[in-house]
Design a protein around this motif. Structure first.
Motif, short mmCIF file in Angstrom:
data_model
loop_
_atom_site.label_atom_id
_atom_site.label_comp_id
_atom_site.label_asym_id
_atom_site.label_seq_id
_atom_site.Cartn_x
_atom_site.Cartn_y
_atom_site.Cartn_z
N GLU A 197 0.76 -1.23 0.00
CA GLU A 197 0.00 0.00 0.00
C GLU A 197 0.80 1.30 0.00
OE1 GLU A 197 0.28 -2.45 2.24
OE2 GLU A 197 -1.03 -2.04 3.93
N VAL A 198 1.93 1.34 0.64
CA VAL A 198 2.60 2.63 0.81
C VAL A 198 3.67 2.89 -0.24
CG1 VAL A 198 3.99 3.99 2.42
CG2 VAL A 198 2.11 2.62 3.28
N ASP A 199 4.12 1.86 -0.96
CA ASP A 199 5.30 2.04 -1.79
C ASP A 199 5.07 2.91 -3.03
OD1 ASP A 199 6.91 0.67 -0.09
OD2 ASP A 199 6.74 -1.24 -1.13
N VAL A 200 4.19 2.52 -3.91
CA VAL A 200 4.02 3.21 -5.18
C VAL A 200 2.54 3.31 -5.51
CG1 VAL A 200 4.54 3.18 -7.64
CG2 VAL A 200 6.23 2.30 -6.02
N TYR A 201 2.11 4.50 -5.97
CA TYR A 201 0.71 4.65 -6.38
C TYR A 201 0.48 3.99 -7.73
CZ TYR A 201 -3.41 6.55 -8.57
OH TYR A 201 -4.61 6.66 -9.23
N GLU A 202 -0.55 3.18 -7.80
CA GLU A 202 -1.03 2.61 -9.05
C GLU A 202 -2.54 2.77 -9.08
OE1 GLU A 202 0.13 -1.42 -9.47
OE2 GLU A 202 2.28 -1.03 -9.26
N PRO A 203 -3.11 3.27 -10.17
CA PRO A 203 -4.56 3.47 -10.23
C PRO A 203 -5.32 2.20 -9.86
CG PRO A 203 -3.51 4.48 -12.13
CD PRO A 203 -2.44 3.70 -11.41
N GLY A 204 -6.24 2.34 -8.91
CA GLY A 204 -7.09 1.24 -8.51
C GLY A 204 -6.47 0.24 -7.56
N ALA A 205 -5.18 0.41 -7.21
CA ALA A 205 -4.50 -0.61 -6.40
C ALA A 205 -4.79 -0.49 -4.92
CB ALA A 205 -3.00 -0.53 -6.63
N ALA A 206 -5.11 0.69 -4.44
CA ALA A 206 -5.32 0.87 -3.00
C ALA A 206 -6.25 2.05 -2.75
CB ALA A 206 -4.00 1.10 -2.29
N ARG A 207 -6.97 1.97 -1.64
CA ARG A 207 -7.82 3.07 -1.18
C ARG A 207 -7.35 3.52 0.20
NH1 ARG A 207 -14.05 2.74 -3.01
NH2 ARG A 207 -13.73 2.16 -5.18
N THR A 208 -7.77 4.72 0.57
CA THR A 208 -7.41 5.24 1.89
C THR A 208 -8.50 4.83 2.88
OG1 THR A 208 -8.40 7.33 1.15
CG2 THR A 208 -6.00 7.18 1.15
N ASP A 209 -8.27 3.73 3.56
CA ASP A 209 -9.25 3.23 4.51
C ASP A 209 -9.21 3.96 5.84
OD1 ASP A 209 -10.48 1.52 2.85
OD2 ASP A 209 -10.09 -0.30 4.00
N THR A 210 -8.18 4.74 6.07
CA THR A 210 -8.11 5.63 7.24
C THR A 210 -7.84 7.03 6.72
OG1 THR A 210 -7.22 3.88 8.65
CG2 THR A 210 -6.92 6.14 9.40
N ILE A 211 -8.66 7.99 7.14
CA ILE A 211 -8.49 9.38 6.70
C ILE A 211 -8.59 10.27 7.92
CG2 ILE A 211 -9.38 11.24 5.24
CD1 ILE A 211 -10.67 8.98 3.51
N MET A 212 -7.55 11.02 8.20
CA MET A 212 -7.52 11.91 9.35
C MET A 212 -6.93 13.26 8.94
SD MET A 212 -6.03 9.34 12.29
CE MET A 212 -6.89 7.82 12.75
N LEU A 213 -7.51 14.32 9.45
CA LEU A 213 -6.99 15.66 9.25
C LEU A 213 -6.49 16.16 10.61
CD1 LEU A 213 -6.93 17.59 6.73
CD2 LEU A 213 -8.79 18.83 7.83
N ALA A 214 -5.18 16.40 10.69
CA ALA A 214 -4.58 16.86 11.94
C ALA A 214 -4.24 18.34 11.80
CB ALA A 214 -3.33 16.06 12.26
N HIS A 215 -4.81 19.15 12.68
CA HIS A 215 -4.67 20.60 12.58
C HIS A 215 -4.08 21.15 13.87
CE1 HIS A 215 -5.58 24.69 11.25
NE2 HIS A 215 -6.08 24.93 12.46
N PHE A 216 -3.07 21.99 13.71
CA PHE A 216 -2.43 22.63 14.86
C PHE A 216 -2.51 24.15 14.67
CE2 PHE A 216 -0.63 18.53 14.03
CZ PHE A 216 -0.68 17.92 15.27
N PRO A 217 -3.30 24.83 15.50
CA PRO A 217 -3.51 26.27 15.32
C PRO A 217 -2.25 27.07 15.55
CG PRO A 217 -5.16 25.30 16.80
CD PRO A 217 -4.07 24.29 16.63
N ASP A 218 -2.31 28.33 15.18
CA ASP A 218 -1.23 29.28 15.45
C ASP A 218 -0.95 29.28 16.95
OD1 ASP A 218 0.64 31.19 15.03
OD2 ASP A 218 -0.76 32.86 14.87
N GLY A 219 0.31 29.14 17.31
CA GLY A 219 0.67 29.06 18.72
C GLY A 219 1.00 27.65 19.15
N ARG A 220 0.45 26.64 18.44
CA ARG A 220 0.75 25.22 18.66
C ARG A 220 0.57 24.78 20.11
NH1 ARG A 220 4.22 24.39 14.14
NH2 ARG A 220 3.24 25.64 12.51
N ASP A 221 -0.42 25.35 20.83
CA ASP A 221 -0.65 24.93 22.20
C ASP A 221 -1.70 23.82 22.29
OD1 ASP A 221 -2.80 26.46 21.43
OD2 ASP A 221 -2.92 27.61 23.30
#
Length: 360
Positions: free
Chosen positions: A104-128
Motif C-alpha cells: 500500500e505505501v510504496d508506489v501509487y497505481e490506479p485502482g491498487a489501494a484506497r485510503t481506509d483511514t483518513i484523518m486531518l490533523a490541525h495545529f492552530p497558530d501558537g501550537r498549544d
C-alpha cells in the motif's frame, strides 16, 4: 516497504550520546530560567508528526528519520486557484491516509489501494493544542472530476493529489503536508516501544477473533494491529474502528513521550527504522522543516490533543453501495471553527463528536 534494519554504527552511537548530553545541559538551563516549564516533545498528528517533533536530540533524530522516510511525489500537483487560501499565522494542517493494499505505501497505481483511514490533523497558530479529525472511509462526497463517491476512492482514482484536493474541497482547509501510513508499520513501532498500554472496561474483540478481558493491557505489535483493524464485530462498525484507531494513537503518544524513550540509543535507533516502515511524506517536508516543526511543538503534551470524528447523519445507500451520509451543515461549522481557532465553543456544543478516554 523494504526493511532497512542494520547494526548501529559506533560513530552514530557516539554522536547520539553527545547530542543527549548537550540536550540535558540545555534542559537544565531552561529549568533554571523558567520554573516548571519542561520541554515535552511533540504531538501526533499521528505517529509521524509526533516522531518528527521528538526529543531534544533534534539534529540526530530528525536527520535519521528524514533519511529513512520515503517521499510522495506530486502530492500537491494542484493548480493554486483550485486550492483554499493558506492559513494565516503559523497554523499547520496534515492530511493522513492509511492505505489498504498489500504494497500500500510504496508506489501509487490506479485502482491498487484506497485510503481506509483518513484523518486531518490541525495545529492552530501558537501550537498549544492539536485536533485530529477522522473522516469515515465510506463518507459520500464529491470527488473532483469523478462525481460523487466514497471519499476513500479519491486516492484510488487519482493518487495523492486527488486525495488532497478532495479533502481540501470538502473542508475548505488548505493541506500543508501529506503522510501516507501503513498500519503494518505500526506493528514494528509498537514492539520497539515495548507495547502500548490501553485499558478496557468490557471484553474487547480483536480482528483475529481473540478477546481481551476487561482491565489494563499492554498490547504488542500484532495485538495492536488486530485492535485497530477490527470492524465487523463492533456495534457501530467502521465508526467504532475509527475510535479504536484514535485510542491507539493516543496510547502511542503516551508511550513515545514516556521517560527514557529518547535517552536510550537502542530504542531511538529502532524507532527511526520503524518510522520509515510506517509512513511516507510529501516531498516538501524536508529535514529542516521537520526540525522546525518539532521545535514549534516542543511544549505540546499528549493530553493537548483532541480526537474527534466529522459529523455524519448515519448510513444509507447510493445505488448498491453502502455509504456514510455526510452531515454538511454540522461539518461546515466544524471546519470553520478549526480555521478560526474557535474549537472550544464548537466542542462544547458538540460533545458527541469527541472520542473519550474509554474505547473498547
Amino acid at each position: 516497504m523494504a526493511r532497512r534494519n542494520r547494526e548501529p554504527d559506533p560513530d552514530e552511537v557516539a554522536a547520539y550520546n553527545e547530542a543527549v548530553r548537550e540536550q540535558e545541559e540545555y534542559e537544565e538551563t531552561v529549568r533554571r530560567r523558567k520554573r516548571n516549564k519542561r520541554i515535552v516533545i511533540g504531538t501526533l498528528c499521528t505517529l509521524l508528526v509526533l516522531a518528527l517533533a521528538a526529543a531534544g536530540v533534534t539534529t540526530w533524530f530528525v536527520g535519521r528519520v528524514s533519511s529513512n522516510i520515503e517521499r510522495i511525489p506530486g502530492a500537491f500537483d494542484i493548480p493554486d486557484e483550485q486550492r483554499p487560501p493558506a492559513a494565516g499565522g503559523d497554523a499547520v494542517t496534515f492530511l493522513l491516509g492509511g492505505l489498504d493494499g498489500p504494497d500500500e505505501v510504496d508506489v501509487y497505481e490506479p485502482g491498487a489501494a484506497r485510503t481506509d483511514t483518513i484523518m486531518l490533523a490541525h495545529f492552530p497558530d501558537g501550537r498549544d493544542h492539536g485536533y485530529l479529525v477522522s473522516i469515515p472511509r465510506d463518507t459520500y462526497v464529491e470527488v473532483p472530476g469523478h462525481g460523487e463517491n466514497k471519499i476513500n476512492a479519491a486516492y484510488s482514482l487519482g493518487g495523492p493529489s486527488l486525495f488532497v484536493r478532495t479533502v481540501e474541497q470538502l473542508t475548505d482547509i488548505r493541506v500543508d503536508h501529506l503522510a501516507l501510513i501503513d498500519w503494518n508499520g505500526f506493528e514494528q513501532l509498537t514492539d520497539e516501544l515495548g507495547g502500548v498500554t490501553l485499558t478496557f472496561d468490557e471484553p474487547t474483540v480483536l480482528a483475529d477473533d481473540t478477546t481481551l478481558p476487561p482491565g489494563r493491557h499492554t498490547l504488542d505489535g500484532e495485538q495492536a494491529l488486530q485492535y485497530v483493524r477490527e470492524r465487523k464485530d463492533l456495534p457501530a462498525g467502521d465508526f467504532d474502528r475509527v475510535k479504536r484507531q484514535q485510542n491507539y494513537l493516543r496510547g502511542l503518544m503516551h508511550e513515545l513521550l514516556s521517560a527514557g524513550t529518547f535517552t536510550d540509543f537502542g530504542t531511538m535507533n529502532g524507532l527511526t527504522e520503524a518510522v520509515g516502515q510506517a509512513a511516507r511524506v510529501d516531498e516538501d517536508l524536508g529535514a529542516f522543516d521537520m526540525a522546525r516543526l518539532g521545535m514549534s511543538m516542543r511544549n505540546l503534551r499528549a493530553e493537548d490533543m483532541t480526537f474527534l470524528t466529522v459529523p455524519t447523519d448515519g448510513t444509507g445507500w447510493a445505488g448498491e453501495q453502502s455509504i456514510v451520509v455526510y452531515d454538511a451543515a454540522r461539518a461546515d461549522v466544524l471546519w470553520q471553527a478549526l480555521k478560526a481557532d474557535d474549537m472550544d465553543s464548537y466542542l462544547a456544543d458538540n460533545p458527541d463528536l469527541v472520542t473519550g478516554q474509554q474505547v473498547n
